[in-house]
Motif scaffolding. Structure first.
Motif, mmCIF file in Angstrom:
data_model
loop_
_atom_site.group_PDB
_atom_site.id
_atom_site.type_symbol
_atom_site.label_atom_id
_atom_site.label_comp_id
_atom_site.label_asym_id
_atom_site.label_seq_id
_atom_site.Cartn_x
_atom_site.Cartn_y
_atom_site.Cartn_z
ATOM 1 N N GLN A 73 3.778 1.255 -0.219
ATOM 2 C CA GLN A 73 4.981 0.492 0.117
ATOM 3 C C GLN A 73 5.442 -0.351 -1.073
ATOM 4 O OE1 GLN A 73 2.871 -1.011 3.792
ATOM 5 N NE2 GLN A 73 4.947 -0.847 4.619
ATOM 6 N N PRO A 74 6.747 -0.613 -1.170
ATOM 7 C CA PRO A 74 7.268 -1.384 -2.312
ATOM 8 C C PRO A 74 6.753 -2.824 -2.313
ATOM 9 C CG PRO A 74 9.025 -0.212 -1.149
ATOM 10 C CD PRO A 74 7.808 -0.124 -0.284
ATOM 11 N N PRO A 75 6.289 -3.323 -3.446
ATOM 12 C CA PRO A 75 5.765 -4.696 -3.504
ATOM 13 C C PRO A 75 6.726 -5.765 -2.997
ATOM 14 C CG PRO A 75 5.189 -3.501 -5.500
ATOM 15 C CD PRO A 75 6.120 -2.615 -4.743
ATOM 16 N N PRO A 76 8.038 -5.734 -3.332
ATOM 17 C CA PRO A 76 8.899 -6.841 -2.918
ATOM 18 C C PRO A 76 9.099 -6.978 -1.407
ATOM 19 C CG PRO A 76 9.853 -5.697 -4.798
ATOM 20 C CD PRO A 76 8.737 -4.841 -4.297
ATOM 21 N N LEU A 77 8.647 -6.010 -0.615
ATOM 22 C CA LEU A 77 8.709 -6.193 0.837
ATOM 23 C C LEU A 77 7.918 -7.425 1.278
ATOM 24 C CD1 LEU A 77 8.422 -2.614 2.416
ATOM 25 C CD2 LEU A 77 10.373 -4.180 2.510
ATOM 26 N N TRP A 78 6.901 -7.802 0.494
ATOM 27 C CA TRP A 78 6.141 -9.007 0.812
ATOM 28 C C TRP A 78 6.990 -10.273 0.647
ATOM 29 C CZ3 TRP A 78 1.416 -10.361 2.776
ATOM 30 C CH2 TRP A 78 0.487 -9.345 2.982
ATOM 31 N N GLY A 79 8.170 -10.139 0.067
ATOM 32 C CA GLY A 79 9.093 -11.260 -0.039
ATOM 33 C C GLY A 79 10.133 -11.281 1.056
ATOM 34 N N SER A 80 10.017 -10.373 2.031
ATOM 35 C CA SER A 80 10.899 -10.344 3.199
ATOM 36 C C SER A 80 10.209 -11.053 4.356
ATOM 37 C CB SER A 80 11.212 -8.897 3.589
ATOM 38 O OG SER A 80 11.688 -8.822 4.922
ATOM 39 N N GLU A 81 10.818 -12.115 4.876
ATOM 40 C CA GLU A 81 10.187 -12.861 5.961
ATOM 41 C C GLU A 81 9.908 -11.962 7.159
ATOM 42 O OE1 GLU A 81 10.984 -16.671 8.951
ATOM 43 O OE2 GLU A 81 12.164 -16.478 7.100
ATOM 44 N N GLU A 82 10.833 -11.107 7.510
ATOM 45 C CA GLU A 82 10.630 -10.225 8.656
ATOM 46 C C GLU A 82 9.407 -9.322 8.446
ATOM 47 O OE1 GLU A 82 13.056 -6.797 11.231
ATOM 48 O OE2 GLU A 82 13.910 -7.631 9.391
ATOM 49 N N HIS A 83 9.273 -8.782 7.243
ATOM 50 C CA HIS A 83 8.150 -7.894 6.953
ATOM 51 C C HIS A 83 6.829 -8.651 7.022
ATOM 52 C CE1 HIS A 83 6.168 -4.382 5.234
ATOM 53 N NE2 HIS A 83 5.620 -5.145 4.303
ATOM 54 N N VAL A 84 6.778 -9.846 6.443
ATOM 55 C CA VAL A 84 5.529 -10.599 6.421
ATOM 56 C C VAL A 84 5.170 -11.081 7.822
ATOM 57 C CG1 VAL A 84 4.324 -12.578 5.435
ATOM 58 C CG2 VAL A 84 5.883 -11.250 4.023
ATOM 59 N N ARG A 85 6.155 -11.466 8.613
ATOM 60 C CA ARG A 85 5.861 -11.829 10.008
ATOM 61 C C ARG A 85 5.298 -10.621 10.762
ATOM 62 N NH1 ARG A 85 7.328 -16.707 11.945
ATOM 63 N NH2 ARG A 85 8.685 -18.007 10.622
ATOM 64 N N GLY A 86 5.806 -9.450 10.465
ATOM 65 C CA GLY A 86 5.265 -8.250 11.089
ATOM 66 C C GLY A 86 3.832 -7.977 10.682
ATOM 67 N N LEU A 87 3.467 -8.347 9.456
ATOM 68 C CA LEU A 87 2.109 -8.123 8.969
ATOM 69 C C LEU A 87 1.130 -9.186 9.450
ATOM 70 C CD1 LEU A 87 2.875 -7.238 5.222
ATOM 71 C CD2 LEU A 87 2.187 -5.634 7.019
ATOM 72 N N LEU A 88 1.557 -10.441 9.460
ATOM 73 C CA LEU A 88 0.636 -11.550 9.701
ATOM 74 C C LEU A 88 0.871 -12.291 11.017
ATOM 75 C CD1 LEU A 88 0.532 -13.103 6.112
ATOM 76 C CD2 LEU A 88 -1.291 -11.833 7.243
ATOM 77 N N ALA A 113 -12.656 -7.155 -6.806
ATOM 78 C CA ALA A 113 -12.535 -6.799 -5.392
ATOM 79 C C ALA A 113 -11.178 -6.166 -5.133
ATOM 80 C CB ALA A 113 -12.713 -8.038 -4.510
ATOM 81 N N ASP A 114 -11.159 -5.252 -4.188
ATOM 82 C CA ASP A 114 -9.948 -4.574 -3.745
ATOM 83 C C ASP A 114 -9.348 -5.374 -2.590
ATOM 84 O OD1 ASP A 114 -8.028 -2.883 -2.681
ATOM 85 O OD2 ASP A 114 -9.338 -1.136 -2.554
ATOM 86 N N ALA A 115 -8.094 -5.774 -2.713
ATOM 87 C CA ALA A 115 -7.441 -6.572 -1.668
ATOM 88 C C ALA A 115 -7.413 -5.863 -0.323
ATOM 89 C CB ALA A 115 -6.020 -6.922 -2.097
ATOM 90 N N GLU A 116 -7.508 -4.539 -0.325
ATOM 91 C CA GLU A 116 -7.471 -3.776 0.924
ATOM 92 C C GLU A 116 -8.855 -3.537 1.515
ATOM 93 O OE1 GLU A 116 -5.244 -0.230 0.200
ATOM 94 O OE2 GLU A 116 -3.460 -1.307 -0.462
ATOM 95 N N ARG A 148 -0.329 -3.220 5.396
ATOM 96 C CA ARG A 148 -1.042 -3.565 6.617
ATOM 97 C C ARG A 148 -2.524 -3.787 6.337
ATOM 98 N NH1 ARG A 148 -0.743 -6.267 10.632
ATOM 99 N NH2 ARG A 148 1.295 -5.351 11.115
ATOM 100 N N SER A 149 -3.124 -2.921 5.549
ATOM 101 C CA SER A 149 -4.550 -3.069 5.238
ATOM 102 C C SER A 149 -4.805 -4.382 4.508
ATOM 103 C CB SER A 149 -5.027 -1.895 4.374
ATOM 104 O OG SER A 149 -4.914 -0.675 5.080
ATOM 105 N N ALA A 150 -3.951 -4.708 3.542
ATOM 106 C CA ALA A 150 -4.137 -5.936 2.778
ATOM 107 C C ALA A 150 -3.953 -7.169 3.662
ATOM 108 C CB ALA A 150 -3.170 -5.972 1.606
ATOM 109 N N ALA A 151 -2.935 -7.160 4.518
ATOM 110 C CA ALA A 151 -2.691 -8.302 5.400
ATOM 111 C C ALA A 151 -3.853 -8.504 6.364
ATOM 112 C CB ALA A 151 -1.385 -8.093 6.162
ATOM 113 N N ASP A 152 -4.358 -7.421 6.918
ATOM 114 C CA ASP A 152 -5.492 -7.523 7.843
ATOM 115 C C ASP A 152 -6.715 -8.119 7.148
ATOM 116 O OD1 ASP A 152 -3.924 -6.415 9.824
ATOM 117 O OD2 ASP A 152 -4.877 -4.439 9.751
ATOM 118 N N GLU A 153 -6.916 -7.760 5.880
ATOM 119 C CA GLU A 153 -8.052 -8.298 5.142
ATOM 120 C C GLU A 153 -7.879 -9.791 4.845
ATOM 121 O OE1 GLU A 153 -11.252 -6.457 3.690
ATOM 122 O OE2 GLU A 153 -10.550 -6.295 5.752
#
Length: 280
Positions: free
Chosen positions: A183-198, A109-112, A137-142
């Motif tokens: 987008q760069p993978p390590p952005l998922w390790g930024s709390e600000e970025h993940v809060r923006g996504l989820l 399965a594709d995460a997006e 964004r697509s992955a977080a929404d899924e």
């Protein structure tokens, strides 16, 4: 008069299929299961424990790899699907699950673009996986879409500042440029970025940093050789510069220097960000 035939530009769907095929091929390189089993597998247990998987829960592990989190969730009593874009990782994962006495389902399965109905799972998690989906964004929404209201979404990813995040930053100048929109993978390790996504999807979102203790490498060169032999993204970067001996030598030096900065008495600490929340 000379005429020239110009090939039409690829459609968005075609470009996405090409990109995903490259991602699948990259993770099939080397031996990612060895990395999971020997280095990072314990993080699956950290994530599953944080998500409090209970017997009978329906669990989806997104970008599961060879199943470090999925297997732990199954052992906790969950009814688990381990999904990944790269099915080449399933065979070692199935053997790993059998060694632990865990029963679960494996699905490509594709995460997006997950092939599951809205709200189909009690727990949706991803350990060092969804971060590599190119469109965050697509992955977080899924992740949120397939989790039921009140269910748990949990992700664990490397931070940009930590060792693996810095490894990707070190390799970036030697890698082919990413496609537009990736987008760069390590952005998922930024709390600000993940809060923006989820943040709009989850209630009670919590984020905390932790570190994985790695004591396998006695010297920096041992780390470099291990990742050059086993870790798909590292192998792919080296393949892209294989015809440039000076670049290969420069990347060897850069990665060795990075490992030297993080290695203390044979031990490295690899920082991650753990995020959990309840589906709104």
């Amino acid at each position: 008069m000379n005429t020239q035939t110009i090939a039409p530009a690829p459609t968005t769907a075609e470009a996405d299929r090409t990109l995903k095929a490259k991602h699948r091929a990259m993770w099939a390189l080397g031996d990612y299961h060895r990395v999971a089993a020997e280095l990072v597998g314990d993080l699956g247990a950290v994530l599953v424990d944080a998500c409090a998987v209970r017997p009978g829960d329906r669990v989806l592990d997104v970008a599961a790899g060879s199943g470090s989190a999925a297997i732990r969730a199954a052992l906790a009593g969950g009814r688990v699907i381990a999904s990944d874009l790269t099915p080449e990782l399933f065979e070692p994962g199935q053997a790993w699950a059998a060694q632990h006495g865990a029963e679960l389902t494996w699905a490509q399965a594709d995460a997006e673009n997950l092939p599951y109905p809205d709200g189909d799972f009690d727990t949706v998690l991803s350990c060092l996986g969804v971060m590599f989906a190119p469109h965050h964004r697509s992955a977080a929404d899924e992740l949120a879409r397939v989790c039921r209201p009140g269910g748990t979404v949990g992700v664990l990813n490397w931070t940009p500042e930590g060792f693996i995040g810095q490894m990707f930053a070190t390799m970036k100048p030697y890698a082919p440029p990413p496609p537009p929109g990736a987008q760069p993978p390590p952005l998922w390790g930024s709390e600000e970025h993940v809060r923006g996504l989820l943040g709009d999807h989850l209630d009670g979102l919590t984020a905390r940093r932790g570190s994985l203790r790695v004591d396998r490498f006695a010297e920096p060169a041992a780390f470099v050789e291990y990742f050059k032999a086993n870790y798909g993204p590292t192998i792919a970067v080296y393949r892209s510069i294989a015809g440039e001996p000076e670049s290969v030598a420069a990347l060897d030096r850069a990665l060795t220097e990075l490992a030297y900065r993080f290695l203390r008495d044979g031990v490295m600490e690899w920082e991650y960000l753990l995020v959990t929340g309840r589906r709104r």
